[in-house]
Motif scaffolding. Structure first.
Motif, mmCIF file in Angstrom:
data_model
loop_
_atom_site.group_PDB
_atom_site.id
_atom_site.type_symbol
_atom_site.label_atom_id
_atom_site.label_comp_id
_atom_site.label_asym_id
_atom_site.label_seq_id
_atom_site.Cartn_x
_atom_site.Cartn_y
_atom_site.Cartn_z
ATOM 1 N N LEU A 38 0.825 -1.277 0.146
ATOM 2 C CA LEU A 38 -0.116 0.075 -0.114
ATOM 3 C C LEU A 38 0.921 1.075 -0.013
ATOM 4 N N ASP A 49 -7.399 -4.662 -5.576
ATOM 5 C CA ASP A 49 -8.191 -5.906 -4.939
ATOM 6 C C ASP A 49 -7.119 -6.884 -4.705
ATOM 7 N N TRP A 50 -7.092 -7.171 -3.414
ATOM 8 C CA TRP A 50 -6.090 -8.311 -3.036
ATOM 9 C C TRP A 50 -6.252 -9.640 -3.656
ATOM 10 N N TYR A 89 -7.539 6.961 -4.647
ATOM 11 C CA TYR A 89 -7.106 6.365 -3.242
ATOM 12 C C TYR A 89 -6.013 7.269 -2.903
ATOM 13 N N TYR A 91 -2.848 6.249 -0.435
ATOM 14 C CA TYR A 91 -1.904 5.304 0.376
ATOM 15 C C TYR A 91 -0.957 5.959 1.057
ATOM 16 N N CYS A 93 -3.121 4.526 4.665
ATOM 17 C CA CYS A 93 -4.282 5.018 5.389
ATOM 18 C C CYS A 93 -3.838 5.534 6.409
ATOM 19 N N ASP A 98 -9.680 3.102 8.046
ATOM 20 C CA ASP A 98 -9.175 2.973 6.648
ATOM 21 C C ASP A 98 -8.482 1.861 6.288
ATOM 22 N N ASN A 102 -9.028 -1.498 3.776
ATOM 23 C CA ASN A 102 -8.432 -1.604 2.675
ATOM 24 C C ASN A 102 -7.680 -2.929 2.706
ATOM 25 N N LYS A 103 -7.892 -3.712 3.860
ATOM 26 C CA LYS A 103 -7.511 -5.161 3.873
ATOM 27 C C LYS A 103 -8.708 -5.983 3.461
#
Length: 222
Positions: A38, A49-50, A89, A91, A93, A98, A102-103
């Motif tokens: 990130l 998207d992880w 976005y 990055y 966070c 946040d 994001n996880k």
């Protein structure tokens, strides 16, 4: 971006045009490495998207590859020669909410919103407090305004999920068409080889016939 393209803004690498030796790598699974990614990918990805996003080999230094050119577990993308900034976005966070959001994958976020929406109670007289153009009346309480925002967000998420599903189907159709095209090309190539062989055989027979005609002509002339 889906798993078929590199997620870095401005990078054109995909499974359809990637050079030999360039691969699309999955995102890390540990929270520690995700936080490092990130930080490294700040303003570099519009969507990360992880589970689905991929980063191509061009964004990793050589030290992050082993002898078989496999990506090491501690690899971090640090090379962005053609990347363009994304303003969507920010990055890394700055607060735990946040960081937690994001996880989560997009699917997990959508499910969480839906589950919370089911548990929440719709404010009384909600419909009367909202106009036909989806705006709250001036005297509407905060609960009504928040509920309207939640419903709008849920509707938007549903649309996005449907759009992602459509895009996925389009990619699958495209991949199938490409595979069918390769198969057709292979079949056509085989047919051409067969036709060439037939022509060769016919030419040999023609030569034999011409020789026989010459012999018969010579015999008759005697």
């Amino acid at each position: 971006m889906s798993h078929t393209h590199c997620a870095i803004q401005g990078c054109k690498i995909s499974i359809f045009n990637k050079p030999i030796g360039v691969y699309l790598h999955s995102c890390p699974v540990t929270h520690e490495m995700r936080n490092k990614w990130l930080h490294a990918l700040r303003h570099k990805c519009a969507v990360l998207d992880w589970t689905k996003s991929r980063i191509c080999s061009k964004h990793f230094e050589n030290k992050y590859f082993d002898a078989q050119r496999k990506l090491k577990e501690n690899a971090i993308p640090t090379m962005f020669p053609n990347a363009t900034k994304s303003q969507k976005y920010d990055y890394p966070c700055k607060d735990k909410v946040d960081i937690g959001l994001n996880k989560l994958t997009q699917a997990e976020l959508v499910n969480d919103i839906k589950n919370n929406l089911l548990r929440l109670k719709e404010p009384s007289n909600f419909d009367k407090m909202v106009s036909d153009d989806l705006k709250c009346r001036s005297d509407a309480p905060v609960e009504v305004q928040q509920w309207l925002l939640i419903k709008k967000q849920n509707h938007l998420n549903t649309r996005l999920v449907e759009l992602l599903g459509q895009n996925k189907r389009h990619v699958e159709i495209l991949q199938k068409n490409m595979e069918d095209s390769r198969t057709s090309k292979k079949t056509l190539s085989q047919n051409i080889d067969t036709y060439k062989y037939i022509v060769k055989c016919l030419q040999e027979k023609l030569v034999n016939l011409e020789e026989q005609i010459e012999i018969l002509t010579a015999v008759e002339s005697r």
